[in-house]
Structure formats: structure tokens, C-alpha cells
Motif scaffolding. Structure first.
Motif, PDB file in Angstrom:
ATOM      1  N   ASP A 177       1.123  -2.807  -6.853  1.00  0.00           N
ATOM      2  CA  ASP A 177       0.127  -3.122  -5.914  1.00  0.00           C
ATOM      3  C   ASP A 177      -0.311  -4.592  -5.816  1.00  0.00           C
ATOM      4  O   ASP A 177      -1.312  -4.972  -6.194  1.00  0.00           O
ATOM      5  N   PRO A 371      -4.165   1.016  -3.450  1.00  0.00           N
ATOM      6  CA  PRO A 371      -4.277   1.975  -4.369  1.00  0.00           C
ATOM      7  C   PRO A 371      -3.427   1.723  -5.468  1.00  0.00           C
ATOM      8  O   PRO A 371      -2.287   0.949  -5.368  1.00  0.00           O
ATOM      9  N   HIS A 374       0.458   6.048  -8.606  1.00  0.00           N
ATOM     10  CA  HIS A 374      -0.002   7.427  -8.883  1.00  0.00           C
ATOM     11  C   HIS A 374      -1.000   8.054  -8.113  1.00  0.00           C
ATOM     12  O   HIS A 374      -1.519   9.215  -8.275  1.00  0.00           O
ATOM     13  N   SER A 375      -1.472   7.132  -7.197  1.00  0.00           N
ATOM     14  CA  SER A 375      -2.801   7.230  -6.413  1.00  0.00           C
ATOM     15  C   SER A 375      -2.281   8.440  -4.940  1.00  0.00           C
ATOM     16  O   SER A 375      -1.016   8.100  -4.670  1.00  0.00           O
ATOM     17  N   TYR A 377      -2.998   8.013  -2.314  1.00  0.00           N
ATOM     18  CA  TYR A 377      -2.860   7.156  -1.324  1.00  0.00           C
ATOM     19  C   TYR A 377      -1.887   5.928  -1.362  1.00  0.00           C
ATOM     20  O   TYR A 377      -1.874   5.052  -0.502  1.00  0.00           O
ATOM     21  N   PHE A 378      -0.977   5.995  -2.456  1.00  0.00           N
ATOM     22  CA  PHE A 378      -0.040   5.124  -2.647  1.00  0.00           C
ATOM     23  C   PHE A 378       1.059   5.078  -1.788  1.00  0.00           C
ATOM     24  O   PHE A 378       2.100   6.035  -1.721  1.00  0.00           O
TER      25      PHE A 378
END
Length: 403
Positions: A177, A371, A374-375, A377-378
Motif C-alpha cells: 500500500d 487498503p 489481506h483486505s 478491498y485490496f
């Protein structure tokens, strides 16, 4: 113009298929240890580009000899996570699978391994198409089951070190990120060692109205959880890094029943092998002592799993690669620092006795709102992420292979 610049002048030839390949891989993820379709797609492309193919331990290794010279290994991980994707992208995963418990779970590339596979394939094609600019041997290794800390060791157990040439240097990268288009490096420890522990403590069950007849494992577990906090606060030297997390504490099923056991799930992160040994020893000491204090009828049990080695970049290799990155990417090279996540990549170069470097690649337009890995939304930007990751692998490899 450097050899890397000349090779990367051909990037437009790989970009078109890479973007389509990435979308397809993102939409069709496979859980750890089940990456058969991904592995087959990788092997097919490597074969077409003239690589010698070795399939072992669920992974795929492509070896491309090109005369005398050094040997460079680049690794990408292939597995996805049991995470239901919520990005809403047109190529979002809708895949489902049965996990090891028998439950049906959503599956997605919530950690960016689809980026890693696509970038390494692009680098492999570029190097195969411009063999006139380098000499030596290039190894592209696609590893399964990174998320369960078993894939690298599985390939080693299947005979990896005896099947491919020993690399002089090894590389791996991870999309993070960070601002898209950036490459992030560091020297020394970069990814923490990780240990998960399942601890079972025994009590004596009883009716909730008769606690005097019990050894209450709930109270015992609570005492353990509180006492474990002193390991970092009071036993770890100031300035040393350690994390001890109790992620789960489970005992009993009813309010009026005192159970006869409790199960704690712990996660430990460290950047130093001595600190790691100290913390793990302290955990066992504290748990045993609390069990004795409570009058537990049986000794506690410790089940270690999902254990990750420390990832620590070699000083000379790290400095050499960063210098090459700065020459190619200019002001897009940033400091990565230490990342508290963990990786099993280092098991492979360690088994060969090979120095290595591991770096990050940015994948988001707004890093402050990105994000985390592991989100659900990634989902990194396709570009410039793929171009950057592909270029980074080519630049690093040619630092050692260029004529």
C-alpha cells in the motif's frame, strides 16, 4: 543507455498480454497448495519462451541458460487467500472453495500475488527475447503456499536445490500500500519472523454454581493473557522489536458450565533470532507457571504452526540493487523500512547459501487511503504497477547478468 534500458524498451510487447493475464488471474484465484491452474498457465508461457521447466512441490521453476556468467533467481508467490473480494471491479473474483475445515469460503488475491506472478512472467519474457544483452543463467521460480508458510519448504523438500543451478543472488518483491510507481528498498531486516502457537491449557470442569469444585480454565486463560503482556513491556530490551498477540481465547459453551480446557492462539513477530528465542521461551515459561499456580491437572501443550523465517536483505546486494533502482527509477525509489508482516521466501536462498534482496512495489494512487494487504478491498492499480514490478525485476537481474 544501460542493458536494462534496452531490454525495457521492449516493455510494450509484454504490457498488452500482461494486463489481460493479470485480470484473468485476479478473477480466478486458487488457495494455498491448490495452485494447479495458475502453475499450468505459468509453465505454458515459460515453455514457449525457451525455459527449461521443473515442476516440484506444487511450484514451477523455469531455467534459462545463456552462456557463462552468474546465476540469478527471481521468485513470485502464486496463492490467494480465503477472503471474499469486495472491490466491485469488473474482474473481481467471485470464486469460492472449501477450506481445510470443510467450510465454503470466498477466494481472492487479497495480497497481490497475482501482481507478483504477472510481473515475473513479464520479466522472464523480456530477458528471453533479449539474450544478446546478457549472459549467465536466469531462474524464474513460482512458489505455492506462501500464505501458509509451507510453499518454499515444500519445494525444497521436493529436491529444489538438486534440480536447478545454485543462484549467486536471489530476488523477490511484494506489492504494498505504497504510491503506485514507486519501488521501496531497505538494508538488513525487512520482513519479520513469524510464529503462530496454539496453546491448550487444562482445567477441571464443574457446574457454574459450584466453582469451588473446578479449576476454571477461563480464569487461567485470562491470567495468561494478562501476564503475556509483560514479555514485551518488561522482558524485551528497550529498542528491540517484538510483538506478542493473543488472537483468540476460547473456552466453554454455556454460561452455567465451567469448561475443562481453554485454547489460546498466539502470534509472535520479531526481527532478531535471539529475541525470537527469548520471547518463545518466555511464553512457555509463563504459561507453565500460570498452570501450576492454578492447579491445572495436566501440563499445557504448545503447537507451533505457520512459522515464517526472518527476511533480512544482504547489505552488499541490497546496496547494489538500490543503486541500480535509483539509476533507473530516479526519484521513485523510497525507503521501505521494516515491515511487520512475514514471508517464507528467504528459506529458498538460505537453503542455497545465497544472498538476497527483497523490496516493495507501490500499487495505489492514494497511499494514505489504500487498503492493507489481506483486505477484501485490496486491488492494486494495474498500471503503473505491472510496469514497475516487471521493470524492477529486470533491473535487479541485469545488475548481475548484463554484459
Amino acid at each position: 543507455m544501460t542493458s536494462a534500458d534496452e531490454v525495457l524498451a521492449e516493455l510494450h510487447h509484454t504490457r498488452a498480454w500482461q494486463e489481460d493475464f493479470y485480470r484473468d488471474l485476479h478473477a480466478h484465484p486458487e488457495l494455498s497448495g491448490r495452485e494447479s491452474e495458475t502453475a499450468a498457465a505459468v509453465a505454458q508461457r515459460l515453455t514457449g519462451w525457451g525455459f527449461e521447466i521443473h515442476e516440484l512441490g506444487g511450484g514451477v521453476v523455469g531455467v534459462l541458460p545463456n552462456g557463462s556468467g552468474q546465476t540469478v533467481l527471481c521468485r513470485a508467490d502464486m496463492d490467494a487467500l480465503p477472503v471474499t473480494e469486495l472491490t466491485g471491479l469488473p474482474y473481481a473474483s467471485t470464486a469460492k472453495a472449501t477450506d481445510e475445515t470443510g467450510a465454503t469460503v470466498g477466494v481472492s488475491h487479497a495480497c497481490g500475488h497475482d501482481v507478483h506472478v504477472t510481473c515475473l512472467l513479464g520479466a522472464a519474457q523480456l530477458l528471453a527475447s533479449r539474450r544478446d544483452l546478457w549472459h549467465g543463467t536466469f531462474i524464474a521460480l513460482f512458489q505455492p503456499a506462501e500464505e501458509t508458510a509451507s510453499g518454499a519448504q515444500g519445494m525444497l523438500d521436493a529436491g529444489l536445490t538438486g534440480r536447478v543451478p545454485r543462484p549467486d543472488v536471489a530476488f523477490a518483491q511484494h506489492v504494498l500500500d505504497l504510491p503506485a510507481g514507486t519501488v521501496a528498498t531497505t538494508i538488513g531486516p525487512v520482513m519479520s519472523a513469524g510464529d503462530s502457537i496454539r496453546i491448550t491449557v487444562s482445567g477441571v470442569g464443574s457446574h457454574g454454581s459450584m466453582p469451588h469444585l473446578s479449576v476454571d480454565p477461563v480464569v487461567l486463560a485470562a491470567s495468561i493473557v494478562v501476564r503475556l503482556q509483560t514479555i514485551v513491556a518488561r522482558e524485551t530490551r528497550p529498542g528491540e522489536f517484538a510483538v506478542v498477540t493473543v488472537g483468540s481465547s476460547v473456552a466453554g459453551t454455556k454460561s452455567n458450565v465451567i469448561a475443562d480446557r481453554a485454547v489460546l492462539l498466539l502470534n509472535v513477530r520479531t526481527y532478531d533470532d535471539d529475541v525470537r528465542a527469548q520471547v518463545l521461551a518466555a511464553i512457555e515459561r509463563i504459561v507453565r507457571a500460570e498452570c501450576d499456580a492454578a492447579g491445572s491437572p495436566q501440563a499445557p501443550t504448545f503447537d507451533y504452526y505457520d512459522q515464517y523465517p526472518l527476511t533480512s536483505n544482504d547489505d552488499r546486494v541490497g546496496a547494489r540493487v538500490r543503486s541500480a533502482f535509483e539509476q533507473h527509477f530516479a526519484d521513485r525509489v523510497v525507503d521501505l523500512g521494516r515491515v511487520t508482516a512475514s514471508e517464507d521466501f528467504s528459506r529458498i536462498p538460505d537453503a542455497f547459501g545465497t544472498p538476497y534482496a527483497y523490496w516493495g512495489v507501490g500499487g495505489f494512487a492514494d497511499a494514505s487511503a489504500a487498503p492493507p494487504n489481506h483486505s477484501p478491498y485490496f486491488a492494486p492499480l494495474i498500471q503503473p504497477t505491472l510496469d514497475t514490478g516487471t521493470s524492477a525485476l529486470v533491473v535487479a537481474a541485469l545488475t548481475y547478468l548484463a554484459k
